[in-house]
Scaffold this active site. Sequence first.
Site, PDB file in Angstrom:
ATOM      1  CG  HIS A 277       0.388   1.970  -3.609  1.00 42.35           C
ATOM      2  ND1 HIS A 277       1.256   0.964  -3.237  1.00 42.35           N
ATOM      3  CD2 HIS A 277       0.892   3.107  -3.042  1.00 42.35           C
ATOM      4  CE1 HIS A 277       2.217   1.468  -2.489  1.00 42.35           C
ATOM      5  NE2 HIS A 277       2.020   2.770  -2.363  1.00 42.35           N
ATOM      6  CD  GLU A 278      -0.391   6.685  -3.158  1.00 35.70           C
ATOM      7  OE1 GLU A 278      -0.367   7.055  -1.970  1.00 35.70           O
ATOM      8  OE2 GLU A 278       0.619   6.298  -3.767  1.00 35.70           O
ATOM      9  CG  HIS A 281      -0.209   4.512   1.692  1.00 36.57           C
ATOM     10  ND1 HIS A 281       0.717   3.792   2.410  1.00 36.57           N
ATOM     11  CD2 HIS A 281       0.343   4.691   0.456  1.00 36.57           C
ATOM     12  CE1 HIS A 281       1.775   3.549   1.662  1.00 36.57           C
ATOM     13  NE2 HIS A 281       1.577   4.081   0.466  1.00 36.57           N
ATOM     14  CD  GLU A 355       5.049   3.426   0.198  1.00 39.77           C
ATOM     15  OE1 GLU A 355       4.267   3.076  -0.706  1.00 39.77           O
ATOM     16  OE2 GLU A 355       4.968   4.516   0.780  1.00 39.77           O
ATOM     17  CG  ASP A 359       3.317  -2.224  -3.735  1.00 38.57           C
ATOM     18  OD1 ASP A 359       2.785  -1.151  -4.090  1.00 38.57           O
ATOM     19  OD2 ASP A 359       4.537  -2.443  -3.814  1.00 38.57           O
TER      20      ASP A 359
END
Length: 419
Positions: A277-278, A281, A355, A359
Amino acid sequence: MTPRGWALLTLVGLAVALAVTAALLIPWQRPPAPRADQLAALRALPVEQVARGRAFHGALRPAGWSALAVGLVVALVLGLTPIGGRLVEVVGRPFGGHWVAQAVLGGLAVLLLADLLTLPLAAWRHTVLTRYGLSTQGWGGWAVDLLKSYAVSAVIGALVLLGFYSVVRLAPRWWWAFGAAGAAGLVVLLSFVLPVLVEPVFNRFTPMEPGPLRSELMSLAARDGVPVRDVLVADASRRTRAVNAYVSGLGPTRRVVVYDTLLREATPEEVTSVVAHELGHAKDRDVWVGTLVGALGAAAGVVALYLVGSWPPLLRLAGVDSIAQPRAFPLLIALITVAGLVATPVQALVSRRVEARADAHALALTGDPTTFEAMQRRLAGVNLADPDPPRWEYLWSASHPSTVERMAAARAYAREIGR
């Protein structure tokens, strides 16, 4: 054209640039999370966990909303009456009323007063966190962190105040232009230096120990095409039992940070899901986009403050002659506070969309919706989340999709890939 005319034209240009940037770079379309799947996910969660999460947030809510109300009232009283200007004058009086003393010390006094008046509510919040077992800090550690926060804010605030009012004195008719450029530059600068200079003030960061998990995470980043300087572990357990991970920094300062509590509570597969997930980003340059949007917003904010703050009725209420004088700083804070409240739901919406995209990236990168859903259940349980919060609160301030939304997105993805 007058400086005010140029300011209005500049504000329009910045607003257009901000709108175009948001339209092109913010992921307004989100992955599917059917409500039927959300309700099914909610029923799959332990009843005791859901009840405890809702009770926890119910206990936090009065302190949070009270702090918001007190902060707003203090800002309006100081900014829309002569009281704030007099406070700035009194603080600067021992130094002969010099403009530097008024600008820096008076400005910091205004900010500190608001913090002190909301301090009992912050203590109330800490009491709730302790009662529910989420905080591992005693009052001593809590007070030290609070003083560190005040010190960091004071240093940054003093530099900003000195720089701003120096520009005002050097360019009294065009300070808004230099101030807008400076505000945008400050946002960019802080994106680079905060991870390196400020975050270590509150946590100790150590490289993740060599082993199968670190190798898997670095391999995951390489497979994703995301250059990551390092994977660091933060000693979050000294203040909380909550689990989390995040990506911060730009360019050479970018790193993925994992809480030590996450390594303790989650399986290696679940940690991999969180890091994926990070990486999303980083892959989508969310920090860069956030910095760009923040810089444009800060520049537009300075110009708007110049235009709105020079409205005569506001100046009369504050008992000042110009928005640019140090005595008018409380008026600036009042306008910023109101603008912040108006912008809160918009910022929350943007954050939720970003976010949700991260995901979706994690699901696609790992191809493991089962582990992703298990991780969301664990995050909700350990962090005492309300898995399906009240709609009004969700729309106002939720920075992430709800737990049931994230679980529903995983289920929709599982159907898509036939798992």
